[in-house]
Design a protein around this motif. Sequence first.
Motif, PDB file in Angstrom:
ATOM      1  N   GLU A 161       0.957  -1.106  -0.105  1.00 31.02           N
ATOM      2  CA  GLU A 161       0.111  -0.110  -0.080  1.00 31.02           C
ATOM      3  C   GLU A 161       0.732   1.343  -0.059  1.00 31.02           C
ATOM      4  N   ASP A 176       1.281   5.450  -0.385  1.00 30.53           N
ATOM      5  CA  ASP A 176       0.529   6.737  -0.363  1.00 30.53           C
ATOM      6  C   ASP A 176       1.380   7.725  -1.022  1.00 30.53           C
ATOM      7  N   ARG A 233       1.283  -4.996   3.549  1.00 31.13           N
ATOM      8  CA  ARG A 233       0.043  -5.652   4.383  1.00 31.13           C
ATOM      9  C   ARG A 233      -0.248  -7.077   4.038  1.00 31.13           C
ATOM     10  N   LEU A 237     -10.177  -5.751  -1.774  1.00 34.21           N
ATOM     11  CA  LEU A 237      -9.272  -4.768  -1.146  1.00 34.21           C
ATOM     12  C   LEU A 237     -10.045  -3.221  -1.288  1.00 34.21           C
ATOM     13  N   ARG A 253     -12.560  -2.571   1.193  1.00 38.27           N
ATOM     14  CA  ARG A 253     -11.907  -2.593   2.583  1.00 38.27           C
ATOM     15  C   ARG A 253     -11.056  -1.592   2.845  1.00 38.27           C
ATOM     16  N   LEU A 254     -10.529  -0.787   1.751  1.00 37.61           N
ATOM     17  CA  LEU A 254      -9.566   0.433   1.797  1.00 37.61           C
ATOM     18  C   LEU A 254     -10.256   1.574   1.193  1.00 37.61           C
ATOM     19  N   GLN A 255     -11.614   1.653   0.632  1.00 37.42           N
ATOM     20  CA  GLN A 255     -12.069   2.824   0.271  1.00 37.42           C
ATOM     21  C   GLN A 255     -13.675   2.938   0.544  1.00 37.42           C
ATOM     22  N   ILE A 299      -8.762   4.986  -3.993  1.00 39.77           N
ATOM     23  CA  ILE A 299      -7.645   4.061  -4.241  1.00 39.77           C
ATOM     24  C   ILE A 299      -7.383   3.537  -5.754  1.00 39.77           C
ATOM     25  N   ARG A 311      -2.764   5.168  -3.357  1.00 35.81           N
ATOM     26  CA  ARG A 311      -3.836   6.102  -2.591  1.00 35.81           C
ATOM     27  C   ARG A 311      -2.794   7.511  -2.500  1.00 35.81           C
TER      28      ARG A 311
END
Lengths: 581, 90
Positions: A14, A16, A25, A45, A48-50, A62, A117
Motif C-alpha cells: 500500500e 501513499d 500488508r 481490497l 475494505r480500503l475505500q 485507491i 492512494r
Amino acid sequence: MMSAPHGYHGRFLEIDVGKCSFAWREISSDTLRQYLGGVGLGTYLLNRLQDGCVDPLSPESILAFVFSPLVGSALTTSAKFAVVSKSPQTNRINDSLSSSRFAIAGKRTGADAIVLRGQSDQPIIVSIDDSSVQFLPAAAYWGMECSEAERRIRDDMPASDAQVAVIGPAGENLVKYATISNDGRHAGRGGHGAVMGSKNVKALVVRGQKCVTWAQPAQLNKLAKELSAKSFGPATAKYRELGTAANLLVFNRLAMLPTRNFQQGQLESASSLAPETLEKTLRKTRKSCAACTIGCEHLYEGKQGESPVRIEYESLFALGANCGINDPQVVLNACRRCDALGLDTISTGGTIAFAMECAAEGLLPSEESLTFGDGEGLLRLIEQIGRRQGIGHRLADGSKQMAQQLGPKAEEMTAEIKGLEMPGYEPRGLTAMAVGLAVAARGADHNRSGAYEADFAGDVAQGDFKSAVQAVIDSEDRAAVMDSLILCKFIRGVLDDFYDDTATLLQAVTGWDIDRAELRDVARRIVHERRQFNVRAGWTPLEDTLPTKMFQQPVGIHEAIDRKAFSEAVGEYNFRRQSES
Amino acid sequence: MITVEFFSIPKRRAGVNELEVQTDVPLLLTELLAQVAQAIPEFGECCLDQSGQLQRHYLAMLDSERLRPHSEALIPCDSRVIILSADVGG
C-alpha cells in the motif's frame, strides 16, 4: 509473517503517493482462497480500503494493480493483471484487465497487489524494485504520449528489465475514459488513467526477483503443455488468423453491427474495414501478449512512416461503424491516436458518435460541424478530447454527463449504461446480452458478462427474457473466475469443462483441494462483492437498464425491446443475486 | 436452391464467400453440410466432425436463429444459411 499459499506472496503493498510512504500488508490464506486474485482480490481490497462514496479523483480514492496466482507460471495467457478502482465515469466499480510483462514483473516485487492512494503535489513516477519503493520526479515525462513515455522511462531506469505502466495526456488531463498503457496494451475501460492522473502519477515501474512457489510443479508443467497444445487448435483459430476484428462482417450480416450511434445495424461498405480486406491491402504483423500462445494481436501498418496499430473489433465498431466511417485509413489512424493519447477506444468512439447525433439534431452549436462519416472531424475530436481542448473538454467527461448538460432530448440519444459507453453488441438482436449489459456492475460491459454466447449458441431465443436470466448469471460467474485466476477469455473455448478444468489448474498452483462447487461459490462471492461496492456507492436497481432508444426504435430486422419483459428479467436477476448472498 | 454464406474461419477454409446448393426440396442441416463438403472438400475436412456435423467451434444460423446439430428442422429452399465461428468474443 504467516506463510503464504503456493502461487502467492500473501501480502500487498500500500503506497501513499501524497506522503511518499508505503507499507506491506498481509493477506490471509483464507482471503486468497475466497477471492483468488485479479478482479476478485481487487474488489475485496477496494471494499475494505475505500469508502463507496469517495470521489474517484480525490486523494482518498485507491487504484489497485492486482496480480493473480497463475502469473509467472507456464500456463498460456496467464500473464495478466487487473486494475481496480472506482470509475470517474460511472461512479461505480471499475476493473480492467491487461496482458503484458508488467504482470510478471509486478508479481516479482513480492506483492499480490499494489495499491496507490493519496495525491502527489507534483508529477511523479512510483518505482518498485523488489521491496524498495522510490518516488521519482516525472516532470520531464509529463505531457508525453503513452508509447514514448513508456520507452523513455524504461530507458532511464537503472535496471533494464523494469516494466512500466503509464498514462498519456488523456490521463493527465483527467479524461474520464483515459487508459493505463503497458507494453502497448491498455487497461482500457472506465477511466483508471484518470484516477492515476488525479494522483499525479505518470508511471508505475516494477521489477523484482521474488518468485512464488508452485504446489505441484511437475503437474503444472504438464497442464501448461496440454493447454498450450490445445490453444493451437480450431477453438482459437479465429483469434489467431483474423483477430477479434473477424466479428465485423458477421455482425454486419446479422444487422447487429451498431452503426451511427446505434441508430442502424449495418454499415455500408463495412467490408472495407474487415480484416479479410485489410490484410490484402496493408502490411500486417501478428503479436502475442507475454506468455500467450494464441497470438490474437493483428497490427496493420498505415501510410508510409506510420507506426503499426493493433486493430480490435471493438475499435473498428466504435471509431468506424458507430461514427459512420468506413475509410480504413481514418479508422486505423483514430485507433493509433487513441492508443497514443491513452484513450479507451470504445468510449471515445461512443462519445463522438453521440455528439454526431446531437449535431444532426441541432443540439450542438452550429460551429461544431460534426456529421456522421466525417473522418477529419473524428480525428480532430480525438485530439481535442485527449487534451481537453475546445468541445473536447465536454466530450472528455463522456456522453452521459454531456447529455445531462444538453437536456432530455440528448439524454434519450445516449448509448451508455451507468455512464459507460456501449460495446459493439446490439442488444436488440441479442436477448441475453441485453440483460447482461444492463445488470453489469461496471456499466455497459461485454467482458464481465459474455452472455452473447448464450444468444449465439441458441440457448436463449430472441425475445425470451426469462431464459436470459440464468444465462447471464452463468456467464458472469464464469467471468468472475477467469478474471480472478486470471486467464484470457479467448482460451475458454479449449476448456472441456470450465469449472473442472480451472479447478485442476488452481490445485496444481496452490495445492488446495478446491473443486468445481467451491469455485462456483468463489464466483458468486466475487459477483456479490462487486455489487456490494456499488450499493455502497449509491447503486439502485433503476440503473440496470438500457439506453432509451433500445426500447423505442427497431434496428434493421430487430424489433425494439419489450420494456416490460426486459424489466421483469432484470428484476428476476437482481432478486436471484440478492438471494445468493 | 439454398445459399450457404461463410464467415470468419469457415470462409477461410471454404475459400469462397458463399455456395449455392441446388435442391428442389427442403434439407436437414446434415444433408446440407454433406452437399457443401462434397462441393468444397477443404471445408468438410476442417469444419465438420466424423458424423458430418459442424465441429463445436462453428455454428450455423438461419434467420438469426441457430440451427442446432442433429436438428430435425428442415431448411426451406430459397433460404440463406450462415456458417460462422462459434466464438464471437471481442
